[in-house]
Design an enzyme around this catalytic site. Structure first.
Site, PDB file in Angstrom:
ATOM      1  N   LYS A 114     -62.095   7.340  61.809  1.00  0.00           N
ATOM      2  CA  LYS A 114     -61.380   7.148  60.544  1.00  0.00           C
ATOM      3  C   LYS A 114     -60.198   6.240  60.834  1.00  0.00           C
ATOM      4  O   LYS A 114     -59.717   6.183  61.964  1.00  0.00           O
ATOM      5  CB  LYS A 114     -60.876   8.500  60.023  1.00  0.00           C
ATOM      6  CG  LYS A 114     -60.572   8.527  58.552  1.00  0.00           C
ATOM      7  CD  LYS A 114     -61.793   8.787  57.685  1.00  0.00           C
ATOM      8  CE  LYS A 114     -61.504   8.524  56.228  1.00  0.00           C
ATOM      9  NZ  LYS A 114     -62.610   8.914  55.355  1.00  0.00           N
ATOM     10  N   ASP A 154     -62.372   4.240  51.679  1.00  0.00           N
ATOM     11  CA  ASP A 154     -61.885   5.598  51.370  1.00  0.00           C
ATOM     12  C   ASP A 154     -60.806   5.389  50.305  1.00  0.00           C
ATOM     13  O   ASP A 154     -60.821   4.348  49.614  1.00  0.00           O
ATOM     14  CB  ASP A 154     -61.325   6.272  52.640  1.00  0.00           C
ATOM     15  CG  ASP A 154     -61.007   7.759  52.446  1.00  0.00           C
ATOM     16  OD1 ASP A 154     -61.942   8.569  52.407  1.00  0.00           O
ATOM     17  OD2 ASP A 154     -59.814   8.119  52.319  1.00  0.00           O
TER      18      ASP A 154
HETATM   19  P1  NDP Z   1     -60.128   6.264  45.230  1.00  0.00           P
HETATM   20  O1  NDP Z   1     -58.969   5.574  45.823  1.00  0.00           O
HETATM   21  O2  NDP Z   1     -61.191   5.492  44.570  1.00  0.00           O
HETATM   22  O3  NDP Z   1     -59.630   7.374  44.185  1.00  0.00           O
HETATM   23  C1  NDP Z   1     -58.742   8.379  44.569  1.00  0.00           C
HETATM   24  C2  NDP Z   1     -58.378   9.190  43.340  1.00  0.00           C
HETATM   25  O4  NDP Z   1     -57.622  10.320  43.752  1.00  0.00           O
HETATM   26  C3  NDP Z   1     -57.506   8.424  42.359  1.00  0.00           C
HETATM   27  O5  NDP Z   1     -57.737   8.901  41.071  1.00  0.00           O
HETATM   28  C4  NDP Z   1     -56.096   8.776  42.840  1.00  0.00           C
HETATM   29  O6  NDP Z   1     -55.110   8.645  41.844  1.00  0.00           O
HETATM   30  C5  NDP Z   1     -56.280  10.224  43.224  1.00  0.00           C
HETATM   31  N1  NDP Z   1     -55.315  10.566  44.277  1.00  0.00           N
HETATM   32  C6  NDP Z   1     -55.152   9.936  45.460  1.00  0.00           C
HETATM   33  N2  NDP Z   1     -54.153  10.505  46.155  1.00  0.00           N
HETATM   34  C7  NDP Z   1     -53.683  11.492  45.364  1.00  0.00           C
HETATM   35  C8  NDP Z   1     -52.656  12.452  45.514  1.00  0.00           C
HETATM   36  N3  NDP Z   1     -51.902  12.501  46.619  1.00  0.00           N
HETATM   37  N4  NDP Z   1     -52.472  13.348  44.507  1.00  0.00           N
HETATM   38  C9  NDP Z   1     -53.234  13.307  43.378  1.00  0.00           C
HETATM   39  N5  NDP Z   1     -54.227  12.410  43.190  1.00  0.00           N
HETATM   40  C10 NDP Z   1     -54.439  11.536  44.166  1.00  0.00           C
HETATM   41  O7  NDP Z   1     -60.706   7.165  46.428  1.00  0.00           O
HETATM   42  P2  NDP Z   1     -62.137   7.843  46.561  1.00  0.00           P
HETATM   43  O8  NDP Z   1     -62.639   8.255  45.235  1.00  0.00           O
HETATM   44  O9  NDP Z   1     -62.970   6.981  47.412  1.00  0.00           O
HETATM   45  O10 NDP Z   1     -61.785   9.132  47.440  1.00  0.00           O
HETATM   46  C11 NDP Z   1     -61.448  10.390  46.858  1.00  0.00           C
HETATM   47  C12 NDP Z   1     -61.646  11.501  47.879  1.00  0.00           C
HETATM   48  O11 NDP Z   1     -63.015  11.498  48.313  1.00  0.00           O
HETATM   49  C13 NDP Z   1     -60.822  11.379  49.165  1.00  0.00           C
HETATM   50  O12 NDP Z   1     -60.514  12.677  49.624  1.00  0.00           O
HETATM   51  C14 NDP Z   1     -61.790  10.718  50.132  1.00  0.00           C
HETATM   52  O13 NDP Z   1     -61.450  10.980  51.474  1.00  0.00           O
HETATM   53  C15 NDP Z   1     -63.076  11.423  49.734  1.00  0.00           C
HETATM   54  N6  NDP Z   1     -64.307  10.765  50.128  1.00  0.00           N
HETATM   55  C16 NDP Z   1     -64.580   9.482  49.714  1.00  0.00           C
HETATM   56  C17 NDP Z   1     -65.759   8.887  50.084  1.00  0.00           C
HETATM   57  C18 NDP Z   1     -66.162   7.550  49.564  1.00  0.00           C
HETATM   58  O14 NDP Z   1     -67.319   7.171  49.783  1.00  0.00           O
HETATM   59  N7  NDP Z   1     -65.323   6.821  48.871  1.00  0.00           N
HETATM   60  C19 NDP Z   1     -66.705   9.565  51.000  1.00  0.00           C
HETATM   61  C20 NDP Z   1     -66.370  10.927  51.280  1.00  0.00           C
HETATM   62  C21 NDP Z   1     -65.194  11.482  50.880  1.00  0.00           C
HETATM   63  P3  NDP Z   1     -54.099   7.403  41.889  1.00  0.00           P
HETATM   64  O15 NDP Z   1     -54.885   6.243  41.379  1.00  0.00           O
HETATM   65  O16 NDP Z   1     -52.980   7.824  41.009  1.00  0.00           O
HETATM   66  O17 NDP Z   1     -53.671   7.253  43.324  1.00  0.00           O
END
Ligand code: NDP
Length: 434
Positions: A114, A154
């Site tokens: 990571k 991510d």
């Molecule tokens: P994105 O950046 O596309 O979206 C993240 C979302 O979560 C946004 O809506 C963001 O809001 C919100 N968010 C981020 N940080 C915070 C916080 N501290 N508190 C509240 N809301 C928050 O990321 P992903 O959708 O790719 O990832 C989301 C989760 O899924 C993570 O935990 C990631 O590790 C996990 N994941 C992702 C994978 C992938 O293929 N993308 C694979 C496996 C797991 P805002 O826009 O306001 O920051």
């Protein structure tokens, strides 16, 4: 804990695994004698570097870049890059540790890693993001490669960032290889990769629901986040007949009791992916409630899919969910539930799919992207989706195999941890003291 006392997220992830592996390890002392767990919690390599870049006004900024190469026992290091101001070694080590077990569960030959940076892509222009990505890759390029370490996206790293990173890698190396996954389909990406984590989470939840004779049909579903994972989880839930009533971002949540339908989801996708706007704008547009600075877990639902970030459901919120009748939680995000929340879900005997099982679909399709790049061909949407579906079914079966307790209850946390551990541990033992 004595070596890195402040790495709370990392300790939390390791504690959860140790807790659920302890009985298994006592019954299989060869793993204890070989100190496999002690070896697994120590990354094979940590790379930390300076990332200097200039903004559109010519001001210079310095960020920190990282890559944690955690474990290569069963394949090249594989795992995403996160760009978010909260990124530090503890968060990346927790994610890398989870990734090792998750990748093993997919049954594909991928080790775990990571990386990322404390860079915040919010409110940055495209050209600022590009300059940052180019600077980041200028150092990272020497450490990665299709047979060594294959990063992906991510939080904060989506198609745009992967494009800039890939472009810079190609320029530095003068080679076109599958060194990153999540690439655009026109230049080596796999169909279904953007959808994979969200779809996979819903496929996993569907499998869990089937064990109690249930389905998504007419279920009320609360989803957090509104990024990549949340959007496609919502899409699949809608397709399977469920009603998605919440989404969120780091500023607050929306509650739409009528359900987010296809048209409203298109609005969200455009809002988030093109305009990079805030979820509050959905509430304004469709006249629904906006829960300022709140997470969506107070809303009554049958199924909860946390898809935003770590530690976004605490013990109290878990209690509220269960009291409100929630029968299943599948984690699209990594470690969204605190230890208290996990204990509450398990003690309440609801269906609880931990992230390393439920969200493994993303990395699984990344693995399929690597295969397609090596073979120099591209599978159809249907082919990839079918493979994703069957991988998620296999992971579910693995959890049932290792996690079924004497009273018949499936402890998916235990199942995923043991299922992921065995292959990595056996491979480490076979490869000697490495
Ligand atoms: P994105 O950046 O596309 O979206 C993240 C979302 O979560 C946004 O809506 C963001 O809001 C919100 N968010 C981020 N940080 C915070 C916080 N501290 N508190 C509240 N809301 C928050 O990321 P992903 O959708 O790719 O990832 C989301 C989760 O899924 C993570 O935990 C990631 O590790 C996990 N994941 C992702 C994978 C992938 O293929 N993308 C694979 C496996 C797991 P805002 O826009 O306001 O920051």
């Amino acid at each position: 804990k004595t070596k890195d006392p402040l790495q709370y997220e990392f300790h939390q992830a390791v504690e959860e695994v140790v807790e659920s592996l302890s009985d298994f390890l006592l019954k299989n002392p060869r793993y204890l004698h070989s100190k496999i767990l002690e070896r697994m919690v120590e990354p094979e390599r940590i790379i930390q570097f300076r990332v200097p870049w200039a903004d559109d006004q010519g001001n210079i900024h310095i960020n920190r870049g990282y890559r944690i190469e955690m474990n290569s026992a069963i394949g090249p290091y594989k795992g995403g890059l996160r760009f978010h101001p909260t990124v530090n070694q503890s968060i990346l080590k927790f994610l890398a540790f989870e990734q090792v077990l998750k990748n093993s569960l997919t049954s594909l030959p991928m080790g775990g890693g990571k990386g990322g940076s404390d860079f915040d892509p919010k409110n940055k222009s495209d050209s600022e993001v590009m300059r940052f990505c180019q600077s980041f890759m200028t150092e990272l390029a020497r450490h990665i490669g299709q047979y060594t370490d294959v990063p992906a996206g991510d939080i904060g790293v989506g198609g745009r960032e992967i494009g800039y990173l890939f472009g810079q890698y190609k320029r530095l190396r003068n080679e076109f290889t599958g060194v990153l996954t999540g690439k655009g389909v026109e230049w080596g990406g796999s169909l279904i990769r953007p959808e994979a984590t969200g779809y996979g989470t819903v496929y996993f939840a569907k499998e869990m629901l089937e064990t109690i004779g249930e389905s998504f049909e007419n279920k009320v579903v609360a989803i957090s986040g509104s990024g990549n994972v949340a959007q496609f989880a919502a899409e699949k839930v809608i397709e399977l007949g469920g009603k998605v009533v919440t989404l969120s971002d780091s500023s607050g949540s929306i509650y739409d009791p009528d359900g987010i339908d296809r048209k409203k989801l298109d609005f969200i996708m455009e809002l988030k992916n093109i305009h990079r706007g805030r979820i509050r704008e959905y509430a304004d547009k469709f006249g629904v409630s906006y829960l300022d600075k709140q997470r969506p877990w107070s809303i009554k639902c049958d199924i909860a899919l946390p898809c935003a970030t770590e530690n976004e459901i605490n013990g109290e919120e878990a209690k509220t969910l269960v009291e409100n009748g929630c029968i299943a939680v599948a984690e699209g995000a990594n470690m969204p539930s605190t230890m208290d929340a996990v204990h509450h879900f398990l003690n309440s005997k609801i269906l609880f799919g931990p992230g390393k099982a439920a969200n493994a679909g993303g990395v699984a399709v990344s693995g399929l992207e690597m295969t397609q790049n090596s073979m120099r061909l591209a599978w159809s949407r249907e082919e990839v989706d079918n493979k994703l579906h069957s991988i998620m079914k296999n992971i579910h079966q693995m959890c049932v195999k290792y996690g079924t307790e004497s009273n018949g209850f499936v402890n998916y946390v235990k199942g995923a941890n043991i299922g992921g551990f065995v292959k990595v541990a056996n491979s480490m033992m076979a490869q000697g003291l490495v």
